[in-house]
Every structure is written in C-alpha cells, then in structure tokens.
Write a protein that holds these residues in place. Structure first.
Motif, PDB file in Angstrom:
ATOM      1  N   VAL A   2       0.853  -1.252   0.087  1.00  0.00           N
ATOM      2  CA  VAL A   2       0.029   0.053  -0.001  1.00  0.00           C
ATOM      3  C   VAL A   2       0.904   1.238  -0.091  1.00  0.00           C
ATOM      4  CG1 VAL A   2      -1.708   1.225   1.309  1.00  0.00           C
ATOM      5  CG2 VAL A   2      -1.914  -1.204   1.308  1.00  0.00           C
ATOM      6  N   ARG A   4      -0.321   4.589  -0.253  1.00  0.00           N
ATOM      7  CA  ARG A   4      -0.833   5.730   0.503  1.00  0.00           C
ATOM      8  C   ARG A   4      -2.090   5.435   1.165  1.00  0.00           C
ATOM      9  NH1 ARG A   4      -1.191   5.282  -4.377  1.00  0.00           N
ATOM     10  NH2 ARG A   4       0.655   6.658  -4.968  1.00  0.00           N
ATOM     11  N   ALA A   5      -2.629   6.166   2.195  1.00  0.00           N
ATOM     12  CA  ALA A   5      -3.649   5.927   3.157  1.00  0.00           C
ATOM     13  C   ALA A   5      -4.699   7.090   3.184  1.00  0.00           C
ATOM     14  CB  ALA A   5      -3.539   5.378   4.263  1.00  0.00           C
ATOM     15  N   GLU A   6      -5.685   7.267   2.609  1.00  0.00           N
ATOM     16  CA  GLU A   6      -6.872   8.282   2.578  1.00  0.00           C
ATOM     17  C   GLU A   6      -7.526   8.251   4.178  1.00  0.00           C
ATOM     18  OE1 GLU A   6      -6.793   7.432  -1.609  1.00  0.00           O
ATOM     19  OE2 GLU A   6      -6.834   6.225   0.227  1.00  0.00           O
ATOM     20  N   SER A   7      -7.714   9.376   4.898  1.00  0.00           N
ATOM     21  CA  SER A   7      -8.357   9.378   5.946  1.00  0.00           C
ATOM     22  C   SER A   7      -9.215  11.134   6.376  1.00  0.00           C
ATOM     23  CB  SER A   7      -7.583   9.401   7.262  1.00  0.00           C
ATOM     24  OG  SER A   7      -6.515  10.347   7.599  1.00  0.00           O
ATOM     25  N   CYS A  22      -4.016  12.689   3.390  1.00  0.00           N
ATOM     26  CA  CYS A  22      -3.349  11.425   2.360  1.00  0.00           C
ATOM     27  C   CYS A  22      -2.029  11.200   2.806  1.00  0.00           C
ATOM     28  CB  CYS A  22      -3.384  11.698   0.763  1.00  0.00           C
ATOM     29  SG  CYS A  22      -2.795  10.594  -0.091  1.00  0.00           S
ATOM     30  N   GLY A 107      -5.559   3.907  -3.677  1.00  0.00           N
ATOM     31  CA  GLY A 107      -5.656   3.349  -2.221  1.00  0.00           C
ATOM     32  C   GLY A 107      -7.312   2.917  -2.089  1.00  0.00           C
ATOM     33  N   GLN A 108      -7.561   2.863  -0.726  1.00  0.00           N
ATOM     34  CA  GLN A 108      -9.211   2.481  -0.482  1.00  0.00           C
ATOM     35  C   GLN A 108      -9.970   3.684  -0.609  1.00  0.00           C
ATOM     36  OE1 GLN A 108      -7.885  -0.776   2.981  1.00  0.00           O
ATOM     37  NE2 GLN A 108     -10.001  -0.361   2.899  1.00  0.00           N
ATOM     38  N   THR A 110     -11.537   7.567   1.280  1.00  0.00           N
ATOM     39  CA  THR A 110     -12.264   7.715   2.561  1.00  0.00           C
ATOM     40  C   THR A 110     -13.622   8.332   1.942  1.00  0.00           C
ATOM     41  OG1 THR A 110     -12.015   8.932   4.594  1.00  0.00           O
ATOM     42  CG2 THR A 110     -11.264   9.995   2.636  1.00  0.00           C
TER      43      THR A 110
END
Length: 116
Positions: A2, A4-7, A22, A107-108, A110
C-alpha cells in the motif's frame, strides 16, 4: 504494498467542513504532482484538485472557492480542506500521484457523506 492511505471522511451536514489527509511517501510528494479524485455511487471517478511540486494548484469548477489542496513534504502528507459542503460532494475520495496513476495503483479512499 500500500502506497498511501486516505483519512478524514465522515458524515456532515450541508454547509459543513472536513479536512481529508493522504499519507504517502516523501519521495513521491517531492517528485510528482499530487491529486484528489472522487467517485460518487454509480458514477465515474473524477478529478477534484491537483498540486504540483512547487505548490501550484488547480481545481474542477464545481469546487473552486470551497476546496483547498495543500502538501506537507516533511510529513509526507497531502490535504484537502473542504468547506461549504453540498450533497453533490458525497463520494469516496481518493488521493494519487502521477506515478500512481501511471501504475494504476489506488488506495481504499475515504467516504464523505453530506446530508441533513
């Protein structure tokens, strides 16, 4: 694997605000343009905002004056400040770099829901 990760998404009333984050890599942020995309249910993914490596920004017309994209290379993070939210802003929001777009890696996301 993975990259990157969005929140930062959530449920807000019309007129409210959210700030999306991000988490990426410092190397990617320093070398490539960064973008925020969104995808509403049953619709194609669309480009929302972009920022290049020297800080120049661009936005789709429907969010101009309401959204602000920024980057913090030291924290390896890209942000999307979203103000005056409207129901039509409801979507899953994704960040990506030109590198990720070329590699077709996402990514997944948000989820943002704007509703009263």
């Amino acid at each position: 694997q993975v990259q990157r990760a969005e929140s930062g998404g959530g449920l807000v009333q019309p007129g409210g605000s959210l700030r999306l984050s991000c988490a990426s890599s410092g190397d990617i942020l320093r070398r490539y343009n960064m973008h925020w995309y969104r995808q509403a249910p049953g619709k194609d993914r669309e480009l929302v905002a972009s920022i290049n490596t020297v800080g120049t920004t661009s936005y789709r017309n429907s969010v101009k004056g309401r959204f602000t994209i920024s980057r913090d290379n030291a924290k390896s993070t890209v942000y999307l400040q979203m103000n005056s939210l409207k129901p039509e802003d409801t979507a899953v929001y994704y960040c990506n770099s030109d590198y990720g777009l070329a590699a077709k890696v996402w990514g997944q996301g948000t989820q943002v829901i704007v509703s009263s």
